[in-house]
Design an enzyme around this catalytic site. Structure first.
Site, mmCIF file in Angstrom:
data_model
loop_
_atom_site.group_PDB
_atom_site.id
_atom_site.type_symbol
_atom_site.label_atom_id
_atom_site.label_comp_id
_atom_site.label_asym_id
_atom_site.label_seq_id
_atom_site.Cartn_x
_atom_site.Cartn_y
_atom_site.Cartn_z
ATOM 1 N N ASP A 226 -36.591 -5.079 -15.757
ATOM 2 C CA ASP A 226 -36.612 -4.883 -14.438
ATOM 3 C C ASP A 226 -38.159 -4.455 -14.846
ATOM 4 O O ASP A 226 -38.674 -3.588 -15.570
ATOM 5 C CB ASP A 226 -35.871 -3.336 -14.480
ATOM 6 C CG ASP A 226 -34.910 -3.417 -13.733
ATOM 7 O OD1 ASP A 226 -34.281 -4.801 -12.538
ATOM 8 O OD2 ASP A 226 -33.463 -3.406 -14.771
ATOM 9 N N ASP B 92 -30.732 -9.665 -8.960
ATOM 10 C CA ASP B 92 -30.631 -7.808 -8.888
ATOM 11 C C ASP B 92 -31.030 -7.464 -8.023
ATOM 12 O O ASP B 92 -30.902 -6.199 -7.359
ATOM 13 C CB ASP B 92 -31.650 -7.213 -10.205
ATOM 14 C CG ASP B 92 -30.741 -5.950 -10.616
ATOM 15 O OD1 ASP B 92 -29.314 -5.853 -10.477
ATOM 16 O OD2 ASP B 92 -31.109 -5.310 -10.738
ATOM 17 N N HIS C 73 -32.564 -9.119 -18.346
ATOM 18 C CA HIS C 73 -32.556 -8.821 -16.863
ATOM 19 C C HIS C 73 -33.825 -7.377 -17.143
ATOM 20 O O HIS C 73 -33.394 -6.578 -18.011
ATOM 21 C CB HIS C 73 -31.714 -8.310 -16.073
ATOM 22 C CG HIS C 73 -32.292 -7.596 -15.015
ATOM 23 N ND1 HIS C 73 -32.932 -8.892 -14.200
ATOM 24 C CD2 HIS C 73 -32.424 -6.859 -14.596
ATOM 25 C CE1 HIS C 73 -33.151 -8.162 -12.857
ATOM 26 N NE2 HIS C 73 -32.625 -7.012 -12.959
HETATM 27 ZN ZN LIG Z 1 -32.744 -4.860 -11.911
#
Ligand SMILES: [Zn+2]
Length: 1099
Positions: free
Chosen positions: A285, A395, A283
């Site tokens: 960001d 998320d 993941h």
């Molecule tokens: Zn995230």
């Protein structure tokens, strides 16, 4: 005791080893010590792991890049390299240092597998000398440590190897004060020590044994204490610890045989009770505790590492989302991108998700959400030959009720997340279920029961995932998403090794398989039965402050969405007109859309990134405004000229006006710029000028939907219906009265009384003041920028008088403007202009705030004379009703919620809406409507929201309940003004033209755009094809008629991706539209909250 009696002549023996009882806890501790890095690691298994190491074989040179620049490889290798050594420190934070690494493998390493260990205690990327990214490095001693790059599997002992390593002075989570995992603002002068640079040869048996022992120890700890498997593991591990000595290779080989036998015996599990599909991921960001530009490098590092693992482990499957990150990689790291594409072809490196970024799902508009999928899916289809079927959002902070329909409309079938496991009040009751949206569309949804997207593929993860699965009655399948995120580079080799060991192991509650997102969901769909449903939004019970934090970002988003909407509408219509030489600037429009979509990333739009991120994000919004305005002006001018109108000539009597909404606009006070240019001569003919005399006010009346018209601003054509607005000012009260309402303001601009004179009704709750500003203490439990907590309303302060009191700026007859100054919080100021026109019951509040607070939230409150269990909040292409009471914990959890352009609070026959131009955080509790205005968190951005802000909101009372009102339209009108030409036109030469009309007030035609062109040439739009997107806005069912003056050849329904469907039925009766004789009418069926897209082919 257990020994047989000694026989005559037999050789004497010592007493046997290993006859003591195995005390569980002591044995377990012993075994943990046997494998751990600890005070005994000079004599435990750790001491056996490395066979050879050589630091002298590695020669280092470094070239530091100036001014925190991130430069490409070709430029970097031409840098000025000077000698470097282990122990040197590099910085400051965010700077880049390129190492030239020269390695001479010594003869003593012949025949061995040799690895480079390079630990700069920050992030880095290993490059080949010809510019191919080879592997990412995550330095330092956290769980994500990844510092070993394999040089050769079988050394000749004569190798001379050169590499480059691009070292970036930030950690996996940026450089927050307090170290790894901190959400504090970054330390900008941090230096990172080059801790290790050496080559090693591992002792393979010792490593294998360590892997086995880690699993055995975890089994002892995690399996039920009374299970046979746990005790078998204990007994086996203890035997291994007895057999293996770090300094005796043959003992390690012997021990490995014991563990191998343990695993082999248990490999036949029979019928799998539960099946876990493990998918590797990292993941990333798209910006968060580091800027966008660092993310481009994080993606390259992580994905290079993962390509390496894919090549090493044939069973391994890795998935990555966010088309934007793929596009960055394609542009900046073309060789890596080719490697990824190769692995994508064999279903090992899976692009997933279908969106441009993993966006916030509370605040983006309905259309912006559609565009996330349009740009995402088209990218994946173009570059990888396939669309995604799984909407992948592990998320994001809550999921809109309109998503199931949009997912379906974007050709996806399944939804994945786990974020609701973070809820701080209620535990979400499902793992696998059908999620049913506003319109009734359902999508098969699975929340990874490991409650994380960065699982370590540990024994604990597998066992917890099964225990925590809430829908075992309906399905025996679940998903395990493992791998370190955010520059941690994804799964580590150790995780894949663990999965090999626990994949099929008798005594475990599940078997673990590698699989793709598609294969998992297809299996889930095929094998699950009687799944339950969850209807409506997936409200996230945490991070409720993110609807408010970083107000300028929220404003940039709303303004950007609506500007691009306008550009597309004007551009599409201008391009249908002939002979004006208009070019629809598709590449530029795409560029602006992508910037807007990028900023909707789930840490940017929510306001939870560091300050550096917002420098970029605000720059992007500025770009969108500047370029979008130019595109809009150009398109509008072409549209006006297309009817033969003369622009900016000596005739100065008229303004061209375009109604960009699908209903008629009436009684709107528009401002004509008379500060300069041709219109300046006309100012004496306006009934009212703005207080600063730069604008002439005019009432724009009866402008039909989607119509280009013009009005003579020297004449007000209103007649008997017009009643001038009046204002009475006394010492402690200002009374404003128009045809609809009478309002009394106190000296702080607060509403004492608000009478709807037509309905003879008091709008404000008796005994209360409305339009009151309050600050509240806003100290969350941990996540500063993210969370506003349930107790914040308990401690607050009213605004105080500040400045000159309530002043009348303009006194009619078209509008009244009041101005008031206030002091709020400890050191902040508010100046508000209250604007009421003669033609509307709406009261506008144009507000300026200078915000200087620490952990306080500013709110404005309206106690209203309404009582209902539910209030109505606008969401994407529809609305959602939420409780106004806290009967139970699920109601309480929604004490702060997201709304778009309006919040409405109605009862039978009457209601009040609060409209806004850039706010998203609201609450209606009891009879009070609250809007969150500004917050002041200090992490991860210490300067968050400090400074000046402007925003608008309005109170709009209306007859009828919400369903009988026109509040949806009012919300648009407050946000989408009539488009007025900046330069006057000659009315005599002007031809009005109406493009569309719709016969049902609950149908909104929101989007008009040129259709996308072929995938092979995305810059080329399908100029002869328009896409129209409608939605049903009030929750009703029926058939509406669309009339258009465009020369229609054919029309088909389509989805968000613009795939053609069935034909749209035409109706026979032609109704002329303004300026057109020939029209086409379509009859289109609709149901509550349906999003309807059609494609019109023009002649
Ligand atoms: Zn995230």
């Amino acid at each position: 005791m257990g020994q047989s009696p000694r026989k005559e002549g037999q050789e004497l023996l010592t007493a046997p080893f290993n006859t003591l009882q195995k005390h569980r806890d002591i044995t377990l501790s012993r075994l943990q010590n046997f494998i751990a890095k600890c005070q005994f690691d000079d004599v435990n298994l750790q001491a056996a792991l490395i066979k050879h190491r050589d630091q002298a074989a590695v020669k280092l040179e470094v070239s530091s890049v100036s001014d925190l620049q991130r430069i490409p490889f070709d430029q970097a290798i031409k840098g000025d390299f000077s000698p470097a050594k282990v122990g040197d420190k590099f910085g400051p934070t965010w700077s880049t240092h390129w190492f030239r690494v020269t390695i001479d493998i010594p003869a003593s390493f012949k025949g061995e597998e040799v690895e480079l260990i390079f630990d700069p205690t920050c992030e880095a990327l290993v490059w080949s000398t010809d510019g191919e990214p080879l592997m990412g490095i995550t330095g330092d001693n956290n769980i994500d440590r990844h510092v070993e790059y394999r040089l050769t599997k079988n050394a000749t002992g004569k190798e001379h190897i050169e590499l480059y390593i691009e070292s970036a002075c930030n950690g996996m989570f940026g450089a927050g004060v307090g170290g790894n995992g901190s959400i504090q603002p970054p330390e900008n002068d941090r230096y990172f020590k080059l801790a290790t640079a050496e080559i090693i040869v591992r002792n393979k048996v010792a490593w294998e044994l360590l892997g086995d022992m880690e699993v055995l120890v975890a089994m002892i700890k995690e399996l039920p204490k009374d299970s046979q498997a746990s005790w078998d593991a204990l007994s086996t591990a203890n035997t291994i610890a007895n057999v293996a000595s770090y300094d005796d290779e043959s003992s390690l080989v012997e021990a490995k045989k014991i563990s191998a036998e343990f695993f082999a015996k248990r490999a036949d599990v029979g019928f799998p009770q539960h099946v876990i599909t493990a998918i590797g991921n990292c993941h990333i960001d798209t910006a968060w505790l580091w800027p966008y530009d660092e993310t481009k490098r994080k993606a390259a590092r992580s994905w290079a590492t993962q390509c390496g693992l894919i090549e090493e482990y044939p069973e391994y499957v890795f998935a990555a989302s966010q088309a934007q990150q793929f596009e960055w990689t394609e542009q900046l790291y073309p060789k890596l991108f080719e490697r990824m594409k190769k692995h994508a072809k064999s279903d090992r490196f899976i692009p997933v998700g279908g969106t441009w970024v993993e966006m916030d799902c509370n605040m983006p508009s309905g259309e912006a959400m559609c565009r996330q999928f349009l740009y995402g899916q088209r990218y994946f289809e173009h570059k990888f030959g396939e669309r995604s079927h799984v909407f992948w959002l592990p998320d994001t902070f809550g999921y809109s009720a309109q998503l199931p329909q949009i997912i379906h409309e974007a050709d996806l079938r399944y939804f994945f997340t786990q974020k609701l496991s973070w809820n701080n009040i209620n535990k979400f009751p499902h793992t696998t279920f059908n999620w049913t949206g506003l319109d009734g569309t359902s999508v098969l949804t699975h929340f990874s029961p490991a409650d994380t997207y960065t699982a370590q593929a540990s024994v604990r993860d597998v066992i917890f995932a099964v225990q925590n699965n809430k829908d075992k009655a309906y399905s025996n399948q679940s998903l395990l998403l493992y791998g370190n995120g955010d520059g941690g580079g994804g799964p580590l080799r150790a995780m894949l090794e663990r999965l090999r060991r626990v994949r099929k192991l008798q005594g475990f509650p599940a078997v673990v398989e590698h699989g793709t997102p598609n294969s998992f969901y297809e299996k889930l769909e095929a094998t699950s039965k009687d799944l339950t449903s969850w209807r409506g939004e997936l409200y996230f019970e945490l991070h409720r402050g993110t609807y408010t934090t970083h107000a300028l970002i929220k404003k940039g988003n709303r303004k950007g969405e609506l500007l691009l909407r306008q550009v597309e509408i004007l551009g599409a219509l201008a391009s249908t007109t002939s002979g004006t030489g208009y070019t629809y600037e598709k590449p530029e429009l795409d560029r602006l859309w992508k910037l807007l979509l990028l900023n909707q990333f789930h840490d940017v739009l929510p306001g939870s990134s560091i300050g550096m991120v917002y420098i970029d994000a605000l720059k992007f919004y500025k770009d969108i405004q500047a370029s979008g305005s130019k595109l809009s002006e150009r398109a509008f001018e072409h549209l006006v000229k297309s009817g033969g109108a003369q622009i900016g000539t000596t005739a100065v009597n008229a303004s061209a006006v375009f109604n960009p909404t699908s209903w008629a606009r009436s009684g709107e006070i528009v401002e004509v710029d008379i500060s300069s240019g041709a219109a300046a001569q006309a100012h004496s003919s306006f009934q009212q000028l703005s207080a600063d005399k730069t604008k002439g006010l005019h009432i724009a009346n009866d402008i039909p939907p989607y119509t280009l018209a013009a009005f003579d601003f020297t004449k007000d054509d209103h007649d008997d219906w017009f009643v001038p607005i009046i204002v009475n000012h006394s010492k402690d009260e200002v009374i404003v009265k128009n045809k609809f309402i009478e309002i009394k303001f106190d000296p702080l601009g607060r509403i004492r009384s608000f009478i709807d004179t037509l309905e003879n009704r008091q709008v404000i709750a008796p005994g209360y003041l409305a339009n009151t500003f309050k600050t509240f203490e806003d100290i969350p439990l941990f996540w500063d920028a993210w969370d506003i907590e349930v107790y914040h309303l308990e401690k607050g302060w009213d605004a105080q008088a500040g400045g000159e009191g309530l002043v009348v700026e303009e006194d009619g007859p078209l509008r009244v403007v009041l101005r008031v100054g206030l002091k709020v919080g400890k050191a902040s100021k508010v100046v508000q202009r209250i604007i009421i026109s003669a033609t509307s019951p709406r009261v506008d509040f144009e507000t300026w705030v200078d915000w200087r607070e620490n952990r306080r939230v500013l709110k404005v409150e309206f106690p209203v004379n309404i009582d209902n269990d539910f209030a109505t909040y606008e969401t994407q292409f529809g609305f959602i009703r939420r409780p106004t009471h806290y009967n139970n914990s699920w109601d309480l959890a929604r004490f702060e919620v997201c709304a778009h352009k309006f919040v409405d609070y109605s009862e039978h026959g009457y209601g009040v809406a609060l409209l806004n131009d850039s706010k998203y955080g609201f609450a209606v509790h009891g009879n009070v409507i609250r809007m969150s205005v500004l917050r002041a968190p200090k992490a991860p951005d210490a300067d968050c929201d400090i400074g000046e802000h402007t925003f608008r909101y309005a109170l709009y009372p209306h007859k009828g309940s919400f369903a009988e009102s026109n509040v949806v339209q009012a919300g648009y009108e407050f946000n989408v003004p009539l488009v007025i030409s900046p330069t006057p036109v000659d009315l005599a030469s002007f031809t009005p033209r109406q493009f569309f009309s719709i016969d049902k007030p609950n149908i909104v035609l929101d989007t008009i755009k040129i259709a996308e062109g072929p995938l092979s040439d995305t810059a080329k739009p399908a100029l002869k094809t328009l896409v129209l997107r409608f939605y049903e806005a009030y929750g009703g069912r029926g058939v509406f008629k669309l009339t258009t003056s465009l020369p229609v050849a054919s029309a088909v329904f389509c989805n968000v991706l613009e795939d053609s469907g069935s034909s749209v039925h035409t109706a026979d009766v032609a109704i002329p539209l303004l300026g057109s004789e020939k029209t086409t009418i379509f009859a289109i069926g609709y149901a509550p909250f349906k999003i309807i897209s059609i494609k019109i082919e023009l002649e």
